[in-house]
Design an enzyme around this catalytic site. Structure first.
Site, mmCIF file in Angstrom:
data_model
loop_
_atom_site.group_PDB
_atom_site.id
_atom_site.type_symbol
_atom_site.label_atom_id
_atom_site.label_comp_id
_atom_site.label_asym_id
_atom_site.label_seq_id
_atom_site.Cartn_x
_atom_site.Cartn_y
_atom_site.Cartn_z
ATOM 1 N N SER A 49 18.152 8.018 -15.943
ATOM 2 C CA SER A 49 18.095 6.576 -15.712
ATOM 3 C C SER A 49 17.157 5.861 -16.667
ATOM 4 O O SER A 49 17.453 4.769 -17.126
ATOM 5 C CB SER A 49 17.661 6.305 -14.262
ATOM 6 O OG SER A 49 18.554 6.912 -13.369
ATOM 7 N N ALA A 91 8.086 4.905 -17.272
ATOM 8 C CA ALA A 91 7.712 4.561 -15.895
ATOM 9 C C ALA A 91 7.190 3.134 -15.789
ATOM 10 O O ALA A 91 7.353 2.479 -14.758
ATOM 11 C CB ALA A 91 6.671 5.544 -15.363
ATOM 12 N N CYS A 149 10.957 1.117 -16.374
ATOM 13 C CA CYS A 149 12.169 1.433 -15.619
ATOM 14 C C CYS A 149 11.867 1.616 -14.129
ATOM 15 O O CYS A 149 11.021 2.434 -13.769
ATOM 16 C CB CYS A 149 12.790 2.720 -16.186
ATOM 17 S SG CYS A 149 14.266 3.268 -15.310
ATOM 18 N N GLY A 162 15.710 20.873 -18.110
ATOM 19 C CA GLY A 162 15.488 19.698 -17.285
ATOM 20 C C GLY A 162 16.824 19.061 -16.986
ATOM 21 O O GLY A 162 17.759 19.162 -17.787
ATOM 22 N N THR A 220 12.119 5.254 -12.703
ATOM 23 C CA THR A 220 11.230 6.264 -13.266
ATOM 24 C C THR A 220 9.832 6.046 -12.713
ATOM 25 O O THR A 220 9.356 4.912 -12.684
ATOM 26 C CB THR A 220 11.191 6.154 -14.813
ATOM 27 O OG1 THR A 220 12.523 6.211 -15.317
ATOM 28 C CG2 THR A 220 10.375 7.270 -15.426
#
Length: 179
Positions: free
Chosen positions: A132, A164, A167, A53, A170
């Site tokens: 991030s 998510a 952030c 990733g 995300t």
């Protein structure tokens, strides 16, 4: 220059047969412009024996993934040797030195973080996160790994969902690859 914020990646290893890596799908330009919601930044490589990733520039990460797979070929699938070879190339090659990305790579034996500064880092814990929203996802993975019996895939998914929800870089368009 406008900064692209391009992802959150989490990897978790719950033993030799429970290895998973996942990422969100968001690519953001600057502070507010969401350029893409469904980018896939995780994949299986090298005969489906390695998961990888990336976080950072998407084009740079694709280039690095291809170069890493060629290093795996050169080193007979040895993850650590291939990672060190890529890191040396990444640090010394003029064109590659400017690539902006981090990678997590894992197989049944090892999990590593690779950076453009030539670092090959083996995390102390059997989980790691980059990008991030990496700090949020790492915190969630840490809590879930150490306080539940969830498997690697469930920890990866829940960690990304938590990141998510916190952030802005995300999202919840999650892609997961499992060995």
């Amino acid at each position: 220059m406008v900064q692209f914020h391009a992802t959150t990646i989490v990897a978790v290893k719950r033993g030799p047969d429970d290895i998973c890596i996942g990422g969100d799908g968001q690519v953001t330009m600057g502070e507010t412009a969401i350029m893409k919601n469904g980018a896939k930044k995780v994949k299986k490589i090298y005969k489906n024996t390695v998961v990888t990733g990336f976080a950072g520039s998407v084009a740079d990460a694709f280039s690095l993934t291809e170069k890493f797979e060629s290093k795996l070929d050169e080193h007979g699938g040895n993850l650590k040797r291939a990672a060190v070879a890529l890191a040396q190339l990444w640090r010394s090659d003029k064109a590659m030195r400017n690539l902006e990305a981090l990678m997590i790579v894992a197989d049944k034996e090892d999990m590593l973080v690779l950076s453009g500064t030539g670092e090959v880092i083996e995390p102390d814990q059997p989980f790691v996160a980059i990008g991030s929203g990496g700090n949020y996802a790492y915190s969630a993975a840490n809590a879930l790994y150490n306080n539940t019996d969830l498997g690697a895939e469930e920890i990866v998914r829940k960690s990304l969902e938590i990141a998510a929800s916190i952030c802005v870089y995300t999202n919840d368009h999650i892609s997961v690859e499992k060995l």
